[in-house]
Write a protein that holds these residues in place. Sequence first.
Motif, short mmCIF file in Angstrom:
data_model
loop_
_atom_site.label_atom_id
_atom_site.label_comp_id
_atom_site.label_asym_id
_atom_site.label_seq_id
_atom_site.Cartn_x
_atom_site.Cartn_y
_atom_site.Cartn_z
N THR A 1 10.03 13.43 7.57
CA THR A 1 10.73 12.42 7.77
C THR A 1 10.03 11.16 8.06
O THR A 1 9.27 11.41 9.24
N GLY A 2 10.19 10.00 7.64
CA GLY A 2 9.61 8.91 8.11
C GLY A 2 8.35 8.61 7.19
O GLY A 2 7.52 7.63 7.54
N SER A 3 7.88 9.35 6.27
CA SER A 3 6.82 9.53 5.50
C SER A 3 6.85 8.53 4.56
O SER A 3 5.61 8.47 3.60
N THR B 1 11.37 7.92 0.31
CA THR B 1 12.18 7.31 -0.41
C THR B 1 11.74 6.66 -1.74
O THR B 1 12.05 6.66 -3.14
N LYS C 1 0.98 -1.12 -0.03
CA LYS C 1 -0.15 -0.01 0.10
C LYS C 1 0.83 1.46 0.04
O LYS C 1 1.70 1.31 0.87
N GLN D 1 20.52 5.09 1.95
CA GLN D 1 19.18 4.36 2.08
C GLN D 1 18.62 4.53 0.89
O GLN D 1 18.06 3.46 0.21
N GLU E 1 15.15 16.02 0.56
CA GLU E 1 15.30 16.80 1.87
C GLU E 1 16.11 18.33 1.63
O GLU E 1 17.14 18.74 2.03
N GLN F 1 3.43 8.95 -1.08
CA GLN F 1 3.65 8.24 -2.23
C GLN F 1 2.04 8.40 -3.16
O GLN F 1 2.19 8.52 -4.31
N1 LIG Z 1 4.40 1.90 1.01
C1 LIG Z 1 5.21 1.40 2.14
N2 LIG Z 1 4.66 0.48 2.82
C2 LIG Z 1 5.42 -0.24 3.76
N3 LIG Z 1 6.45 0.25 4.22
C3 LIG Z 1 6.82 1.58 3.75
C4 LIG Z 1 6.38 1.88 2.34
N4 LIG Z 1 7.18 3.09 2.37
C5 LIG Z 1 7.87 3.23 3.05
N5 LIG Z 1 8.03 2.42 3.88
C6 LIG Z 1 8.70 2.17 5.24
O1 LIG Z 1 8.85 3.25 6.02
C7 LIG Z 1 9.85 3.55 6.58
C8 LIG Z 1 10.01 5.03 6.21
O2 LIG Z 1 10.26 5.25 4.94
P1 LIG Z 1 11.46 6.15 4.21
O3 LIG Z 1 12.81 5.96 4.72
O4 LIG Z 1 11.19 6.29 2.72
O5 LIG Z 1 10.82 7.70 4.69
P2 LIG Z 1 11.73 8.90 4.56
O6 LIG Z 1 10.34 9.89 4.60
O7 LIG Z 1 12.39 8.85 3.36
O8 LIG Z 1 12.26 8.94 6.14
P3 LIG Z 1 13.86 9.63 6.45
O9 LIG Z 1 13.68 11.14 6.28
O10 LIG Z 1 13.64 9.10 7.92
O11 LIG Z 1 14.72 8.80 5.45
C9 LIG Z 1 11.25 2.70 5.68
O12 LIG Z 1 11.47 1.68 6.73
C10 LIG Z 1 10.43 1.97 4.66
O13 LIG Z 1 10.80 0.78 4.21
#
Ligand SMILES: Nc1ncnc2c1ncn2[C@@H]1O[C@H](COP(=O)(O)OP(=O)(O)OP(=O)(O)O)[C@@H](O)[C@H]1O
Length: 269
Positions: free
Chosen positions: A115-117, A120, A91, A156, A223, A96
């Motif tokens: 962050t963490g949303s 990536t 999902k 990452q 970022e 995304q």
């Molecule tokens: N669609 C998804 N379904 C399940 N898990 C996901 C999904 N998208 C991302 N994740 C997981 O959520 C976590 C955070 O995602 P991600 O690292 O992309 O966030 P971010 O916004 O880049 O955060 P940061 O700034 O900390 O790197 C990761 O462990 C990633 O594997």
Amino acid sequence: MPHTNGKSGNNRRKRKFDGENDSSFKKILREKRLMKKRKQELKQKEENMLDEVQDKYQEMLKKSSRTFHSFEDFPLSWKTLEGLKENEYVKPTEIQRDTIAYSLTGSDVVGAAKTGSGKTLALVIPVLEALWRAKWSPEYGLGALVISPTRELALQTFSTINAVGKHHGFSCGLVIGGSEVAFERNRISGVNIIVCTPGRLLQHMDENEQMNCDCLQVLVLDEADRMLDMGFSKQLNSIICNLPAERQTLLFSATQTRNVKDLSRVCTN
Ligand SMILES: Nc1ncnc2c1ncn2[C@@H]1O[C@H](COP(=O)(O)OP(=O)(O)OP(=O)(O)O)[C@@H](O)[C@H]1O
């Protein structure tokens, strides 16, 4: 002087095909023909899929992002879908869901993502799909550039591209401070996707004649606010000046400060 194997023309031994040799020779030829046919069929299938996926883009844009409950609801290549499935991404997260529909169509996107949303994947999926749509071949060189503020974040993103993009076969390189410049210098020309930090990328742009961005399709600034807070504004401007104007830009930032807005004005259309 003609090439000679030391035997005179008349005495040259002719290769003899007995029944057994003859049939194994035919078998090899048959297999070769079959392989060629299979390759052509696969190529045609890939072309058809490309058309099918692109036909669905306009339909996708008419839908509300809320209707995308699964990655399969997006028109994505089977290669990306397979990579997502294998890494258990089913999902889409909110960022995304909200950005992928636009970034898939080649539009510039400015995404506000904490962050963490899950940003990536929000940047990795459109990068893979843009190169797939462009039928990017490993020998075409650099097609996408992802600039991150830190080595950790670059690493990452690099890992996610390799995991989710496994079936695409694009080469991906990490260009970050702290690793050997000489090692990067020799490999940089053959890389399709570069994930980097701004300082090291600019060093290659200034000093490495093998660094060629002329065919770049996608630029990602990850970022952006953090990069500006870290004092990378000058480097980012110099990098952007070195890139072709005709490209897609994706910019992600947790906050939309004035400096971020200025940067997005400079690098997006
Ligand atoms: N669609 C998804 N379904 C399940 N898990 C996901 C999904 N998208 C991302 N994740 C997981 O959520 C976590 C955070 O995602 P991600 O690292 O992309 O966030 P971010 O916004 O880049 O955060 P940061 O700034 O900390 O790197 C990761 O462990 C990633 O594997």
